[in-house]
Design a protein around this motif. Structure first.
Motif, mmCIF file in Angstrom:
data_model
loop_
_atom_site.group_PDB
_atom_site.id
_atom_site.type_symbol
_atom_site.label_atom_id
_atom_site.label_comp_id
_atom_site.label_asym_id
_atom_site.label_seq_id
_atom_site.Cartn_x
_atom_site.Cartn_y
_atom_site.Cartn_z
ATOM 1 N N VAL A 157 -3.946 8.650 8.344
ATOM 2 C CA VAL A 157 -4.488 8.100 7.097
ATOM 3 C C VAL A 157 -3.558 7.025 6.557
ATOM 4 N N THR B 283 -4.550 3.030 6.567
ATOM 5 C CA THR B 283 -4.768 2.418 5.253
ATOM 6 C C THR B 283 -3.710 1.382 4.908
ATOM 7 N N HIS C 280 -9.572 10.105 4.319
ATOM 8 C CA HIS C 280 -8.961 11.294 3.707
ATOM 9 C C HIS C 280 -9.994 12.352 3.337
ATOM 10 N N VAL D 124 0.919 5.723 -0.179
ATOM 11 C CA VAL D 124 0.222 6.997 -0.024
ATOM 12 C C VAL D 124 1.104 8.071 -0.642
ATOM 13 N N VAL E 118 0.845 -1.192 0.000
ATOM 14 C CA VAL E 118 0.000 0.000 0.000
ATOM 15 C C VAL E 118 0.880 1.241 0.000
ATOM 16 N N HIS F 128 -5.724 -1.518 5.471
ATOM 17 C CA HIS F 128 -7.101 -1.360 4.978
ATOM 18 C C HIS F 128 -7.154 -0.262 3.916
ATOM 19 N N PRO F 129 -6.603 -0.511 2.736
ATOM 20 C CA PRO F 129 -6.570 0.540 1.704
ATOM 21 C C PRO F 129 -7.958 1.029 1.289
ATOM 22 N N GLU F 130 -8.965 0.218 1.497
ATOM 23 C CA GLU F 130 -10.328 0.613 1.133
ATOM 24 C C GLU F 130 -10.854 1.725 2.044
ATOM 25 N N TRP F 131 -10.195 1.991 3.144
ATOM 26 C CA TRP F 131 -10.604 3.058 4.057
ATOM 27 C C TRP F 131 -10.109 4.432 3.613
ATOM 28 N N PHE F 132 -9.245 4.493 2.612
ATOM 29 C CA PHE F 132 -8.596 5.754 2.254
ATOM 30 C C PHE F 132 -9.599 6.874 1.998
#
Length: 169
Positions: free
Chosen positions: A123, A127, A138, A72, A70, A130-134
């Motif tokens: 963030v 994430t 954010h 960012v 993941v 849990h990348p789907e929470w980005f």
């Protein structure tokens, strides 16, 4: 706050995702935003490294967790400069002495800087697994928490230093 936000949106021209030039009334400010982006990415790389030794900083502003894959990307919209501008306008337009504003505005900028680092740190950290929470974190949770904190700081200013007179009439 709304007027300052729209003034920014209509006068600061650049890709919100951080690619390309950033201009204000035709003045190229890309170098400044690039330096701030690199600065913030460096700080976050160090902080995240305390908790996860798999973190890598690539391309100057991409923080990638090698353990999960993941990443960012820290872009110019992540610098907190816009929020600092909005803070400046809010306090300049508020009632109160210029002497108080001379220290309250920089205090708000320090808060914006620290909260912005905290916001991006959280963030990125949340994430990682849990990348789907980005999008939720954010675009919604931390964005509105940031503006909510500024609203509270303004309320403190207005109630404490805004020269508001309450009478029993």
């Amino acid at each position: 706050m709304l007027a300052a936000n729209y003034f920014w949106k209509f006068t600061v021209i650049g890709d919100e995702h951080g690619y390309g030039a950033v201009t204000w009334f035709g003045l190229d400010l890309t170098w400044y935003f690039d330096r701030m982006t690199d600065h913030i990415a460096g700080i976050l790389y160090t902080m995240l490294g305390w908790l996860d030794d798999s973190i890598r900083l690539t391309d100057g502003n991409l923080l990638r967790f090698m353990s999960t894959g993941v990443g960012v990307s820290i872009v110019w919209g992540c610098t907190g400069i816009k929020q600092s501008f909005i803070w400046l306008i809010i306090i300049l337009a508020a009632r109160g002495s210029w002497r108080t504003k001379l220290w309250y505005i920089p205090a708000g900028w320090l808060f914006a800087y620290a909260f912005n680092i905290f916001r991006i740190f959280m963030v990125a950290l949340l994430t990682r697994d849990h990348p789907e929470w980005f999008e939720l974190l954010h675009a919604y949770l931390f964005k509105y928490l940031f503006y909510g904190c500024f609203f509270l700081l303004w309320m403190v200013y207005d109630l404490r230093f805004g020269d508001v007179r309450i009478t029993n009439e």
